[in-house]
Design a protein around this motif. Structure first.
Motif, PDB file in Angstrom:
ATOM      1  N   VAL A 846      -6.110 -23.820 -12.568  1.00 58.20           N
ATOM      2  CA  VAL A 846      -6.129 -23.478 -12.378  1.00 58.20           C
ATOM      3  C   VAL A 846      -6.725 -22.067 -11.865  1.00 58.20           C
ATOM      4  CG1 VAL A 846      -4.615 -20.654 -12.314  1.00 58.20           C
ATOM      5  CG2 VAL A 846      -3.369 -22.625 -13.427  1.00 58.20           C
ATOM      6  N   LYS A 847      -6.829 -21.347 -10.389  1.00 55.12           N
ATOM      7  CA  LYS A 847      -8.146 -20.938  -9.971  1.00 55.12           C
ATOM      8  C   LYS A 847      -7.833 -19.608  -9.501  1.00 55.12           C
ATOM      9  CE  LYS A 847      -9.713 -23.430  -5.774  1.00 55.12           C
ATOM     10  NZ  LYS A 847     -11.136 -23.509  -5.250  1.00 55.12           N
ATOM     11  N   SER A 848      -8.407 -18.167  -9.225  1.00 51.47           N
ATOM     12  CA  SER A 848      -8.679 -17.300  -8.757  1.00 51.47           C
ATOM     13  C   SER A 848      -8.770 -17.444  -6.952  1.00 51.47           C
ATOM     14  CB  SER A 848      -8.542 -16.425  -9.489  1.00 51.47           C
ATOM     15  OG  SER A 848      -8.412 -15.828 -10.518  1.00 51.47           O
ATOM     16  N   VAL A 849      -8.434 -16.703  -6.183  1.00 51.30           N
ATOM     17  CA  VAL A 849      -9.165 -16.681  -5.112  1.00 51.30           C
ATOM     18  C   VAL A 849      -9.253 -15.109  -5.051  1.00 51.30           C
ATOM     19  CG1 VAL A 849      -8.162 -17.003  -1.882  1.00 51.30           C
ATOM     20  CG2 VAL A 849      -7.757 -18.671  -4.168  1.00 51.30           C
ATOM     21  N   TYR A 850     -10.160 -14.643  -4.091  1.00 51.79           N
ATOM     22  CA  TYR A 850     -10.467 -13.897  -4.543  1.00 51.79           C
ATOM     23  C   TYR A 850     -10.626 -12.880  -2.550  1.00 51.79           C
ATOM     24  CZ  TYR A 850     -11.334 -14.130  -8.822  1.00 51.79           C
ATOM     25  OH  TYR A 850     -12.163 -14.071 -10.911  1.00 51.79           O
ATOM     26  N   ILE A 851     -10.707 -11.956  -2.228  1.00 52.90           N
ATOM     27  CA  ILE A 851     -10.565 -10.948  -1.596  1.00 52.90           C
ATOM     28  C   ILE A 851     -10.744  -9.562  -1.321  1.00 52.90           C
ATOM     29  CG2 ILE A 851      -9.004 -12.791   0.711  1.00 52.90           C
ATOM     30  CD1 ILE A 851      -7.102 -10.312   0.209  1.00 52.90           C
ATOM     31  N   TYR A 852     -11.755  -9.072  -0.506  1.00 55.83           N
ATOM     32  CA  TYR A 852     -12.208  -7.545  -0.928  1.00 55.83           C
ATOM     33  C   TYR A 852     -11.547  -7.075   0.676  1.00 55.83           C
ATOM     34  CZ  TYR A 852     -15.347  -9.687  -4.373  1.00 55.83           C
ATOM     35  OH  TYR A 852     -16.330  -9.807  -4.937  1.00 55.83           O
ATOM     36  N   GLU A 853     -11.127  -5.530  -0.319  1.00 58.86           N
ATOM     37  CA  GLU A 853     -10.912  -4.461   0.227  1.00 58.86           C
ATOM     38  C   GLU A 853     -11.745  -3.016   0.523  1.00 58.86           C
ATOM     39  OE1 GLU A 853      -7.332  -0.995  -0.062  1.00 58.86           O
ATOM     40  OE2 GLU A 853      -7.639  -1.851  -1.225  1.00 58.86           O
ATOM     41  N   ASN A 854     -12.365  -3.443   2.112  1.00 59.76           N
ATOM     42  CA  ASN A 854     -13.168  -2.552   1.770  1.00 59.76           C
ATOM     43  C   ASN A 854     -12.735  -1.016   2.135  1.00 59.76           C
ATOM     44  OD1 ASN A 854     -15.537  -4.276   0.755  1.00 59.76           O
ATOM     45  ND2 ASN A 854     -14.335  -5.197   3.184  1.00 59.76           N
ATOM     46  N   GLN A 855     -14.026   0.345   2.485  1.00 54.55           N
ATOM     47  CA  GLN A 855     -13.088   1.843   3.186  1.00 54.55           C
ATOM     48  C   GLN A 855     -14.821   2.264   3.195  1.00 54.55           C
ATOM     49  OE1 GLN A 855     -10.382   3.448   0.147  1.00 54.55           O
ATOM     50  NE2 GLN A 855      -8.425   2.133   0.938  1.00 54.55           N
ATOM     51  N   HIS A 882     -16.069 -12.830   7.293  1.00 59.29           N
ATOM     52  CA  HIS A 882     -14.892 -13.684   7.233  1.00 59.29           C
ATOM     53  C   HIS A 882     -14.421 -12.383   7.136  1.00 59.29           C
ATOM     54  CE1 HIS A 882     -18.434 -16.396   6.849  1.00 59.29           C
ATOM     55  NE2 HIS A 882     -17.164 -16.649   7.970  1.00 59.29           N
ATOM     56  N   GLU A 883     -12.805 -12.286   8.329  1.00 57.51           N
ATOM     57  CA  GLU A 883     -11.470 -11.441   8.107  1.00 57.51           C
ATOM     58  C   GLU A 883     -10.536 -12.474   6.769  1.00 57.51           C
ATOM     59  OE1 GLU A 883      -8.565  -8.773  10.128  1.00 57.51           O
ATOM     60  OE2 GLU A 883      -9.793 -10.461  10.925  1.00 57.51           O
ATOM     61  N   ARG A 884     -10.263 -11.216   5.836  1.00 57.04           N
ATOM     62  CA  ARG A 884      -9.709 -11.773   4.803  1.00 57.04           C
ATOM     63  C   ARG A 884      -8.266 -10.901   4.580  1.00 57.04           C
ATOM     64  NH1 ARG A 884     -11.305 -16.076   6.232  1.00 57.04           N
ATOM     65  NH2 ARG A 884     -12.760 -17.604   4.913  1.00 57.04           N
ATOM     66  N   THR A 885      -7.186 -11.383   4.785  1.00 59.80           N
ATOM     67  CA  THR A 885      -6.244 -10.055   4.225  1.00 59.80           C
ATOM     68  C   THR A 885      -4.797 -11.069   3.557  1.00 59.80           C
ATOM     69  OG1 THR A 885      -4.894 -11.054   6.548  1.00 59.80           O
ATOM     70  CG2 THR A 885      -5.875  -9.599   6.549  1.00 59.80           C
TER      71      THR A 885
END
Length: 1196
Positions: A846-855, A882-885
């Motif tokens: 099991v591993k985690s996938v990360y994305i970032y919310e920027n403001q 790269h865009e990651r939603t």
């Protein structure tokens, strides 16, 4: 999956546990009283005893629970006394906490309860921010409070030092009463539920414990975490009504049942508010029948109504904890429990058996069918066919069909005559659903009340003080025997009972908890009820309470409560809980009895005789064909397919190609082949080829859009530009990889499992590769180039792997699970001859996938998702390129599946605020967890877990999660295989562990030994002569002294200063060399290491752009390097080998670049092959003189 426990309480208040790997209920014999109900987590189990107190059972572990108490001693300088205890009136206390606001003298610390003990006395911490302090541990500053330094200066007017003392929790695997730190105790408790461990990883092991009192109040236990498993205090939670039962899930779901039959849902539960903020009322599933029980999981809610109907709540998740509607499920239950992975257990209404809900998956949370758990209890005689058939008649399955009520049971039983001679024992048996009623009894007669274990079970407590003479008649009236297949003979109290069945002098005197109503009814009637509605519960309540086993030999247990909160079961779990048939158990017994009659000596003699007969037969048959020539198959076969190829020239792009593998067998049986890639260039057909015997590795490439793999040869390894191919489907890619791998192994005559000397490596994707080193790999002056090494893939998925030359190989997954190599080969997509048939097991990670919310901040609206045109994507990856939603982000490959929803990640380097935001002046920059006036942008990281299930030659080692592991690199192989191999590890929380019992025959070892440290560690390595080096999380290095076979854990840690202005992150120790890597990618060599001074003297810089280092048993040095120049640019993650490493030059001279990039780990700690020694020709003295004259002559 690691072994976990299912907990249950029977109708007599006895607590049992059932392991996921076991086949019987284990009696928790240390419980000295009856329990009403229990609630379990993975690391502990809570329970309510008959005295209405809360008890805690913490599971024993090799990693003990230790808590660090600390206090600070403060002093101020004055011209007369120097530094002294005389402080100014405005100063802090002489003994205080770190803030100086709380007075904490040494004698003010007390143990929280009798479950704790001190490990030792107070001692001074002589380490400050990774550096050793002066003797005494003092740190200096100009005033309180300010920034402290370890060096005394001319303006240092105050100083302080930290005192430490550890206490250990000792009450493991036993029921310990929870103390109360309050002057007024809460009301007696009637229900309890724990959960909330998925809310946050900090503090470690945090739990939420909810309790319901007899007056309908709800209480929350504060301060429960790993270092304080008992918690600190109870806090009352306001309610809209009186509650009868409550349930808490692993996440943020908390539901409760009101007296009126309605349900309430707790809202506002989060990382910073585990108690929540408000309640929302939800109507009962049935408008006419109120709810009596509720059970919640991670994303599910199950409920029971007063008619025992089972209901499932749809649409439940973290964003909508109330759900959307109820679904009526098949079956009738008395209670229900939801465990890990949203698995469901329940207790049947008719037979009081424990049922398991099969078919529960992430896509079908409601499951498919109920199945009874039918395993014996600890020390119980085997079930007969009568109990099995009675279980079937009661309904082993609740399926989709509608069944009518059975008229009569398949097996009938009655009580046996028994004489008591004035004893107080009672005799009864398990009654079927209906018995033939006497002629004088009408159907309208009074029916016995069947007590139910519901949320109002505390009613029995209100009458628990009645006279025992009223509840237990001395003699039960005799009845005629009714013979039958299921006849039960219950011994009278006057009969002599074996020690295993009769209570001894130390056996607790069991008192009735929930069955008093049934006993009172039997006393009033004077007879055992025989109406058609009588169930086994009312009859079992009349057994002698002092007996060890209240059930007869042919009866199944009657359960009152079950808790699966700590039971980990998924679709791949192999459970042995459903052996309903007696025939199978009797067959096993007969086989066991037959096998016991054969001695080991007879077995060995038979084996020897059979082998001799087979060898004689083979020799006799082969002699008749010796005059024939040996037949050699010479064949050529071709396999073709269509793929895409990433072309070598610019502009680089994917083009369609024809792919062909031509394999042939030579006259001597040697297999070889050629790989062809046919493509069109300027309307001209061309091809690219590679010989199979030149291919060095075939590696899958992480690509979200295509199913890609790369083909390396020595020449393309030097260029850092492999042949990249993409298949149409993942299955097609795996088929080609398996075929090409087998062809490469056949051409090089490599087969079977890896050797003990093999070199192991792991890619950044988690794929495992192994290479067989040649003896000339370390030869001087002409070593074998490491770009010619052939690597083959091994099934499984790991993050770290370590080995030694006796064949002990350990690995650690991305989820910190420890794995040990089982000796097989293949697995994964390898099938048939490419994989071994045994020693292949299911492998999960099991591993985690990360994305970032920027403001970005603007003066009108503050922080918003509207950025500048030059800004990064508002939802992006870590780089921002790269865009990651949340919607378009997929798992790493189709093999991975989501197992959680998106959640804010608070464990980001640099810290976060309460909402998970990190602030900075601009993109990209250094982020911090607090807002300042200059911060115009912010970001926060979202994480989602995904799971991979594959196969490989790896066995799991539960239960402690690890972050690093090291094995002693043996220079000489042991012939016996029983010599103990030192193995050290670091848990994912930073604890240092030593594995005991590790040998070549038992590579998994037996148990863990905890080695105490004053701070968490992150890297560890053991070298020759048991040299143990470690790196703390603050970047400082430590050496463990006095480690030996007689003292495997050593005695103390010695602080080693780090390189100037650098924080180390990894260390590796060989025979005489010690190398370390810092957080900036610099490789350091420790000078001056000698047997008389193993700590060494200083650090010397060797190289930069290094990710990891591995030092072998012969002091070989291999690294994972970044920024290696290739033909098309820089390559990251390249396997490199240090050349010219000799005893006189242990630092080597240069690097030899091997396979890469995309590699993340390599270990050569198993390669102990001594290189061949080449002797250069020695020139004679006359030749030297002639050459010298010639050179001088030319010079003139």
């Amino acid at each position: 999956m690691p072994v976990s426990l299912l907990w249950a309480v029977d109708v007599y208040g006895r607590v049992y546990s059932l392991s996921t790997a076991g086949q019987q209920w284990e009696h928790c014999r240390d419980a000295l009283m009856e329990f009403k109900r229990v609630t379990a987590a993975q690391q502990c189990c809570w329970g309510i005893a008959c005295d209405n107190n809360i008890y805690l059972n913490v599971h024993a572990s090799d990693l003990s629970i230790r808590y660090q108490e600390e206090t600070y001693e403060n002093q101020r300088w004055n011209p007369v006394d120097g530094f002294s205890d005389r402080l100014l009136p405005s100063d802090r206390w002489q003994w205080s906490d770190i803030t100086g606001l709380q007075h904490q003298p040494l004698d003010s610390f007390r143990l929280p309860s009798g479950s704790w003990e001190w490990e030792g006395d107070w001692f001074i911490d002589e380490n400050f921010e990774g550096e050793p302090t002066e003797k005494g541990g003092w740190t200096y500053s100009i005033d309180f409070p300010a920034t402290y330094t370890k060096d005394k200066k001319w303006n240092s007017c105050v100083r302080r030092r930290r005192w430490l003392r550890y206490r250990r929790y000792k009450a493991t695997d036993t029921w310990a009463k929870i103390p109360s730190q309050q002057s007024t105790l809460p009301d007696p408790f009637s229900d309890i539920s724990c959960g909330g461990w998925e809310l946050s990883e900090e503090p470690r092991g945090r739990l939420s414990l909810w309790a319901v009192s007899l007056q309908g109040k709800v209480w929350f236990r504060e301060g429960i975490h790993h270092h304080n498993p008992e918690g600190s205090l109870w806090e009352e939670v306001s309610l809209p009504g009186e509650v009868v039962q409550i349930s808490c899930g692993p996440g943020d779901l908390v539901w409760a049942v009101l007296w009126e039959g309605q349900l309430i849902v707790r809202e506002g539960i989060g990382r910073d508010c585990p108690k929540g903020s408000s309640w929302v009322v939800v109507d009962s599933p049935s408008p006419d029948v109120g709810a009596i029980h509720v059970a919640v999981g991670m994303n599910v809610v199950w409920a029971l109504t007063k008619d025992n109907k089972v209901w499932f709540r749809r649409g439940v998740n973290s964003h909508n904890p109330c759900g959307s509607g109820w679904i009526n499920m098949v079956g009738e239950m008395l209670m229900i429990s939801v465990g890990l992975n949203d698995q469901v257990w329940g207790i049947g209404c008719e037979d009081r058996a424990v049922y398991f809900r099969q078919g529960v998956t992430s896509s079908e949370l409601s499951g498919k069918t109920w199945r009874v758990i039918n395993v014996p209890r600890d020390g119980e005689r085997s079930h007969s066919s009568a109990s099995a058939s009675s279980l079937q008649s009661a309904g082993c399955y609740f399926c989709g069909e509608v069944r009518g009520q059975s008229v009569a049971s398949d097996v009938e039983s009655d009580t046996e005559k028994g004489s008591t001679d004035g004893a107080t024992g009672l005799v009864a048996s398990d009654y079927p659903e209906s018995l033939d009623a006497p002629a004088d009894q009408t159907s309208d007669g009074p029916k016995p009340l069947i007590p139910k274990v519901t949320s109002d079970s505390f009613i029995s407590e209100l009458v628990s003080d009645r006279d025992s003479a009223k509840t237990a008649p001395s003699v039960l009236p005799e009845e005629d025997d009714v013979p039958g297949d299921g006849e039960v003979t219950a011994p009278s109290s006057g009969a002599a009972l074996p020690q295993s069945q009769s209570g001894g002098p130390h056996d607790p005197q069991w008192s009735n908890v929930d069955l008093e109503e049934a006993q009172i009814l039997q006393v009033q009637t004077g007879l055992v009820p025989e109406s058609s509605d009588t169930c086994s519960l009312s009859s079992v309540a009349t057994y002698t309470l002092a007996m060890e086993d209240q059930y007869g030999a042919d009866e199944h247990p009657l359960w009152a409560w079950v808790s699966g909160g700590g039971c980990s079961v998924d679709t791949h779990s192999q459970l042995h809980w459903f052996n309903c048939s007696m025939n199978s158990s009797s067959l096993v017994q007969s086989v066991q009895s037959m096998s016991l009659s054969v001695s080991p000596a007879q077995t060995a003699a038979w084996r020897k005789q059979i082998l001799e007969q087979l060898s004689e037969r083979s020799k006799r048959e082969m002699d008749n064909f010796r005059h024939y020539e040996q037949a050699i198959e010479q064949s050529v076969w071709v396999k073709k397919g269509c793929m895409q190829w990433w072309r070598d020239w610019k502009p680089h792009k994917w083009i369609d190609v024809q792919f062909a593998l031509e394999q042939f067998t030579g006259p001597e049986g040697n297999k070889d082949g050629i790989l062809f890639i046919y493509y069109n260039f300027c309307e001209e057909k061309k091809y690219l080829h590679a010989f199979i015997n030149e291919i060095t590795i075939l590696v899958p490439v992480l690509n979200e859009a295509k199913h890609t793999f790369a083909v390396y040869t020595p020449e393309r390894t030097k260029q850092r530009w492999p042949i990249r191919l993409a298949a149409a489907t993942e299955q097609e890619m795996h088929d080609w990889l398996a075929l090409l791998s087998v062809s490469c192994c056949d051409s090089r005559k490599i087969q079977g499992p890896p050797s003990k000397q093999a070199v192991w490596s792991i890619t950044c994707k988690g794929d495992i590769f192994v290479s067989e080193p040649s003896p000339a790999l370390e030869a001087m002056p002409y070593p074998t180039p490491c770009d010619q090494m052939f690597w083959r893939q091994v099934g499984g998925h790991l993050r770290v792997v370590e080995c030694n030359s006796v064949g002990v190989v350990w690995g650690i997954g991305y989820d910190h699970t420890a794995w040990v190599y089982s000796g097989g080969y293949g697995g994964g997509f390898f099938q048939g001859l490419a994989s071994s048939t045994d020693n292949i097991y299911t492998h999960t990670d099991v591993k985690s996938v990360y994305i970032y919310e920027n403001q970005r901040w603007n003066p009108v609206t503050g922080y918003t998702s509207r950025g500048l045109p030059t800004d990064r994507y508002m939802w992006s990856d870590a780089s921002g390129l790269h865009e990651r939603t949340k919607t378009n982000t997929k798992p790493p490959s189709p093999q991975w599946t989501w197992v959680s929803d998106w959640a804010i990640d608070y464990g980001v380097s640099g810290g976060t605020d309460r909402e998970g935001w990190q602030y900075a002046a601009d993109f990209p920059a250094s982020y911090h967890g607090y807002k300042t006036m200059k911060d115009f942008v912010r970001r926060r990281r979202w994480a989602r877990k995904c799971k991979l299930t594959t196969t490989g030659p790896w066995q799991e080692i539960p239960p402690i999660s690890l972050s690093d592991v090291t094995i002693l690199p043996c220079a000489t192989q042991s012939s016996s295989g029983v010599d103990v191999v030192p193995l050290w590890a670091i848990s994912n929380k930073g604890d240092v562990l030593c594995r005991l019992g590790v040998t070549a025959l038992t590579p998994a070892g037996t148990s863990w030994l905890h080695v105490g440290t004053d701070q968490p560690f992150k890297s560890i390595s053991i070298g020759a002569a048991s040299q143990v080096w470690a790196i703390a999380k603050d970047g400082s290095a430590f050496y463990r002294g006095s480690v030996s076979p007689q003292s495997p854990a050593g005695d103390s840690w010695y602080h080693i200063p780090s390189p100037a202005k650098q924080k180390l992150k990894q260390v590796s120790v060989g025979r005489t060399s010690v190398y370390a890597v810092d957080e900036n990618g610099n490789l350091w060599y420790r000078q001056g290491v000698a047997p008389s001074y193993p700590q060494g003297s200083s650090w010397e810089h060797i190289s930069n752009n290094v990710r990891k280092v591995s030092v072998g048993p012969l002091d070989q040095v291999w690294i994972i390097a970044d920024k290696v120049q290739g033909s098309h640019g820089l390559s990251c993650g390249t396997v490199c080998h240090r050349l010219a490493v000799q005893p006189l030059t242990p630092k080597g001279q240069s690097w030899d670049y091997g396979i890469g990039g995309g590699w993340d780990h390599v270990t050569v700690r198993g390669n102990s092959m001594e290189p061949p020694r080449f002797r250069l020709p020695v020139l004679s003295q006359s030749v030297l003189q002639v050459k010298d004259v010639a050179v001088n002559g030319n010079a003139t």
